[in-house]
Enzyme design. Structure first.
Site, PDB file in Angstrom:
ATOM      1  N   ARG A 106      44.279  86.186  18.016  1.00 24.54           N
ATOM      2  CA  ARG A 106      45.347  87.362  18.121  1.00 24.54           C
ATOM      3  C   ARG A 106      45.499  87.357  16.582  1.00 24.54           C
ATOM      4  O   ARG A 106      46.958  85.645  16.108  1.00 24.54           O
ATOM      5  CB  ARG A 106      47.140  86.141  18.848  1.00 24.54           C
ATOM      6  CG  ARG A 106      48.076  87.006  18.669  1.00 24.54           C
ATOM      7  CD  ARG A 106      49.155  86.883  19.398  1.00 24.54           C
ATOM      8  NE  ARG A 106      49.211  85.193  19.624  1.00 24.54           N
ATOM      9  CZ  ARG A 106      50.421  84.293  20.211  1.00 24.54           C
ATOM     10  NH1 ARG A 106      50.901  84.790  21.191  1.00 24.54           N
ATOM     11  NH2 ARG A 106      50.251  82.889  19.605  1.00 24.54           N
ATOM     12  N   HIS A 120      32.238  61.644  28.528  1.00 24.73           N
ATOM     13  CA  HIS A 120      30.733  60.965  27.513  1.00 24.73           C
ATOM     14  C   HIS A 120      30.552  59.510  28.045  1.00 24.73           C
ATOM     15  O   HIS A 120      29.560  58.932  27.842  1.00 24.73           O
ATOM     16  CB  HIS A 120      31.987  60.169  25.390  1.00 24.73           C
ATOM     17  CG  HIS A 120      32.050  61.859  25.332  1.00 24.73           C
ATOM     18  ND1 HIS A 120      31.668  62.584  25.523  1.00 24.73           N
ATOM     19  CD2 HIS A 120      32.646  61.456  24.158  1.00 24.73           C
ATOM     20  CE1 HIS A 120      32.235  63.870  24.633  1.00 24.73           C
ATOM     21  NE2 HIS A 120      33.251  63.334  24.106  1.00 24.73           N
TER      22      HIS A 120
HETATM   23  C1  BG6 Z   1      35.490  64.077  21.444  1.00 26.46           C
HETATM   24  C2  BG6 Z   1      36.516  63.615  22.087  1.00 26.46           C
HETATM   25  O1  BG6 Z   1      34.705  64.486  23.027  1.00 26.46           O
HETATM   26  O2  BG6 Z   1      34.181  63.304  21.075  1.00 26.46           O
HETATM   27  C3  BG6 Z   1      37.460  62.257  19.926  1.00 26.46           C
HETATM   28  O3  BG6 Z   1      37.825  64.300  22.081  1.00 26.46           O
HETATM   29  C4  BG6 Z   1      36.493  62.368  19.547  1.00 26.46           C
HETATM   30  O4  BG6 Z   1      38.420  61.964  20.644  1.00 26.46           O
HETATM   31  C5  BG6 Z   1      34.574  62.778  19.729  1.00 26.46           C
HETATM   32  O5  BG6 Z   1      37.068  62.190  18.413  1.00 26.46           O
HETATM   33  C6  BG6 Z   1      33.799  62.124  18.763  1.00 26.46           C
HETATM   34  O6  BG6 Z   1      32.839  62.246  18.514  1.00 26.46           O
HETATM   35  P1  BG6 Z   1      31.881  62.309  18.264  1.00 26.46           P
HETATM   36  O7  BG6 Z   1      30.122  62.477  18.308  1.00 26.46           O
HETATM   37  O8  BG6 Z   1      31.892  62.216  16.801  1.00 26.46           O
HETATM   38  O9  BG6 Z   1      31.416  60.741  18.503  1.00 26.46           O
END
Ligand code: BG6
Length: 510
Positions: free
Chosen positions: A65, A264
C-alpha cells in the site's frame, strides 16, 4: 508435487555438480516494505541472479500500500541489494534484473488490487515469458494470511493452468499453538494444495544444517556411536547477542520458545536424531523427520526440566544495554520470555534415556548456534586418577554458525614424562576446507521454491507435531507469571544452570 514437475537432482541423469537454474517464472512479494524483504529476500534474489541461477525473463513483483511509481520500487530494491547482498554488485546483472521489476499498489482487502496484480502477471507472461509460473511470498503477519489467500483465490491467481505452476511461500510463525496452527494450515490448504505450499524455516537453508545429513549418512565413522549406548546427552544451543529493540510488534507475547524452538531447534533435533532416509526424495526425508518428531516429548516434571528467563539490563561487549522491559514497544509488565530451555526425550530404541537439551536466548554472551553430541565417559580409565582430572567427556560439536564447521573433542596425552590426559579439539572449518563461500539460507530456499524442490521445507505434519511437543510447556509457563530475569551478556537465568545441575550435567560455554 506432480512427479513430472520436479526432477530429483540426486536421481536424474545430469551432472549433479552443475547448479540447476530455475525455469521461466516470477515471484510476487507481499510485505515488500518490511525488513525481511529488504534485508533477506531482495538481496537473495540479486545473489541468485548474480550466480546465473535465475531465468533470463525472471520478474520480481512488489505488492504494497504505497504510492510508489515503478522507479521508487526499483530504488528500494537497488538500495537493499547494495546494502545487504552477499555477492559483489555488478551493473550488468542489476541492469538485467531491474528490467523485470514491477510494483502493484494495493491493499489486501481490495479485490481491484488483485485484479491489477493479475493483469501485471499476464503482462509479464506476454512480455518476459514468465510462462504462467508464479510464486507468492507472504512476508506478512499471519493475521493477514486469510484475506490475501482469499483474494488470490478469487482473482484466479492460485490456480495453475496445465503445465504451469502457482506456489505460495509462508513465513513463520505458523500459528501460536497446535490449534491455531491447524486452523492456519486449513486456511492455506483451502486455497493452495499442500504440495504447492512452501513453509520457510530458514535454518534448513543453511549449509551447516544440511551438512548434518552428510556427516551422519555419508560416513561410517559416526553412526555406530550415534545412539544411547555411547551418547550421554545432546545439547542444541541457539544463542544470540542481539536484543529485541524494534521487534516488539512481532516478539511481545511470542517469546523464545515460539520464535525459534518450535521451528529451528526442533528441526535441528529432527536432523540429528532421525533414522537414515531410504533416499533424499522429499517424501522419504519428511517421513523420517515426522517419525522422530512423533517420538519426541517433553521430559517431566516441567518445573525441573525447563527454564525461562527475560533479559535485564547489563553489558554487551563493552556497551551498556537496557533490559527487555525498557525496550521500545514492550509492555512494562511483559512476561515474554527471551530465554527458554527445555529437556526432550526421544522414545526410540536409538535414543531412549538420552536427554536432548534445547536452549535459546537473546542478549546472551555471544552469537552461536551449535549441536553438541556429548558422549559417555569411557567405562574404565587405566590411569592414576590425578592424571585425568582435566579430562572431560568426548564431544562432537556441529558448529552451525558463525564459525561454521565441526569440532571433535577428545582426551590426549600432555607432552612430558607423565601420562597426564587433557581435552583437545580437532577441527573442521568450512572457511579453511572450501574456497566457495556458503550461499545465504534464503538464496537456497528461494531457488528451491522456484524449482519446486520441497525437501528443505517443513510440511504441515512437522509443524503440527512441533506444536504438540511444545504446547504443554507453553501452557505451564503461561500459568507461571513472570520469567526469571538474567543479566544481559550472561548465559541466561540461574534456573537454566540449575536445570542441568540436577542431572549432574552442565551447559557448554561455547
Ligand atoms: C528468526 C527469529 O527466525 O531467526 C529471530 O525470528 C532470530 O528472532 C533469527 O534472530 C536468527 O537467525 P540467524 O540466521 O541469524 O540465526
Amino acid at each position: 508435487m506432480a512427479p513430472e514437475e520436479w526432477v530429483n537432482p540426486l536421481r536424474d541423469g545430469r551432472d549433479k555438480r552443475l547448479p540447476r537454474i530455475a525455469g521461466p517464472c516470477s515471484l510476487v512479494i507481499f510485505g515488500v516494505t518490511g525488513d525481511l524483504a529488504r534485508k533477506k529476500l531482495m538481496p537473495a534474489i540479486y545473489d541468485l541472479a548474480n550466480r546465473g541461477l535465475l531465468p533470463p525473463g525472471f520478474a520480481l513483483v512488489g505488492f504494497a500500500r504505497r504510492d510508489w511509481a515503478a522507479e521508487d520500487f526499483g530504488k528500494v530494491v537497488h538500495d537493499a541489494v547494495r546494502e545487504y547482498s552477499r555477492t559483489p554488485f555488478r551493473e550488468e546483472v542489476w541492469a538485467h534484473l531491474s528490467k523485470g521489476l514491477r510494483f502493484v499498489e494495493g491493499t489486501f482487502d481490495n479485490p481491484d488490487s488483485f485484479d491489477k496484480l493479475s493483469s501485471t502477471l499476464e503482462e509479464l507472461d506476454r512480455e518476459r515469458g514468465t510462462g504462467g509460473n508464479h510464486g507468492f511470498y507472504l512476508a506478512i503477519p499471519p493475521a493477514a494470511f486469510p484475506v490475501v489467500l482469499k483474494q488470490l483465490s478469487e482473482a484466479g491467481l492460485a490456480q495453475a493452468q496445465d503445465g504451469q505452476w502457482r506456489r505460495v511461500v509462508i513465513e513463520k510463525p505458523f500459528g501460536h499453538d497446535l490449534d491455531s496452527a491447524r486452523q492456519l494450515n486449513a486456511v492455506v490448504n483451502e486455497v493452495f494444495p499442500e504440495d504447492t505450499v512452501f513453509r520457510i524455516d530458514h535454518y534448513l537453508g543453511k549449509e551447516t544444517v544440511q551438512n548434518i545429513l552428510a556427516l551422519r549418512f555419508a560416513n561410517q565413522l559416526f553412526d555406530p556411536i550415534w545412539n544411547s549406548h555411547y551418547v550421554d546427552h545432546i545439547q542444541i544451543t541457539m544463542a544470540e547477542d542481539i536484543g529485541l529493540g524494534g521487534r516488539a510488534g512481532y516478539y511481545d507475547g511470542i517469546g523464545a520458545a515460539r520464535d525459534v524452538i518450535q521451528n529451528h531447534l526442533l528441526q535441528l533435533l529432527a536432523f540429528t536424531a532421525m533414522e537414515e532416509p531410504i533416499s533424499f526424495e522429499p517424501c522419504e526425508l519428511q517421513a523420517e523427520k515426522i517419525k522422530v518428531l512423533s517420538a519426541t516429548r517433553l521430559a517431566e516434571p516441567l518445573d525441573e526440566t525447563t527454564a525461562r528467563g527475560q533479559y535485564a539490563g547489563g553489558w554487551q561487549g563493552s556497551q551498556p544495554v537496557v533490559g527487555l522491559l525498557e525496550e521500545d514497544g514492550f509492555a512494562a509488565d511483559s512476561t515474554t520470555e527471551t530465554f527458554a530451555a527445555i529437556t526432550l526425550e526421544v522414545d526410540t530404541r536409538r535414543w531412549a534415556g538420552v536427554p536432548f537439551y534445547l536452549r535459546s536466548g537473546k542478549r546472551l554472551g555471544r552469537r552461536v548456534t551449535e549441536i553438541a553430541v556429548v558422549f559417555k565417559r569411557a567405562p574404565h580409565l587405566p590411569f592414576d586418577q590425578t592424571m585425568t582430572d582435566e579430562l572431560g567427556q568426548n564431544a562432537l560439536v556441529i558448529r552451525v554458525q558463525p564459525d561454521e564447521g565441526v569440532t571433535m573433542r577428545f582426551g590426549s596425552k600432555v607432552p612430558g614424562s607423565s601420562m597426564e590426559v587433557r581435552d583437545v579439539n580437532m577441527d573442521f572449518s568450512y572457511g579453511l576446507a572450501f574456497t566457495e563461500s556458503s550461499p545465504e539460507a534464503y538464496e537456497r530456499l528461494i531457488l528451491d521454491m522456484l524449482l519446486g524442490e520441497p525437501s528443505l521445507f517443513p510440511v504441515n505434519a512437522e509443524v503440527e507435531l512441533s506444536w504438540e511437543i511444545l504446547d504443554p510447556v507453553l501452557d505451564y509457563w503461561a500459568a507461571g507469571g513472570a520469567p526469571e530475569p538474567y543479566e544481559a551478556g550472561t548465559w541466561g537465568p540461574p534456573s537454566a544452570d540449575e536445570m542441568m545441575r540436577r542431572t549432574g550435567r552442565e551447559w557448554r560455554r561455547p
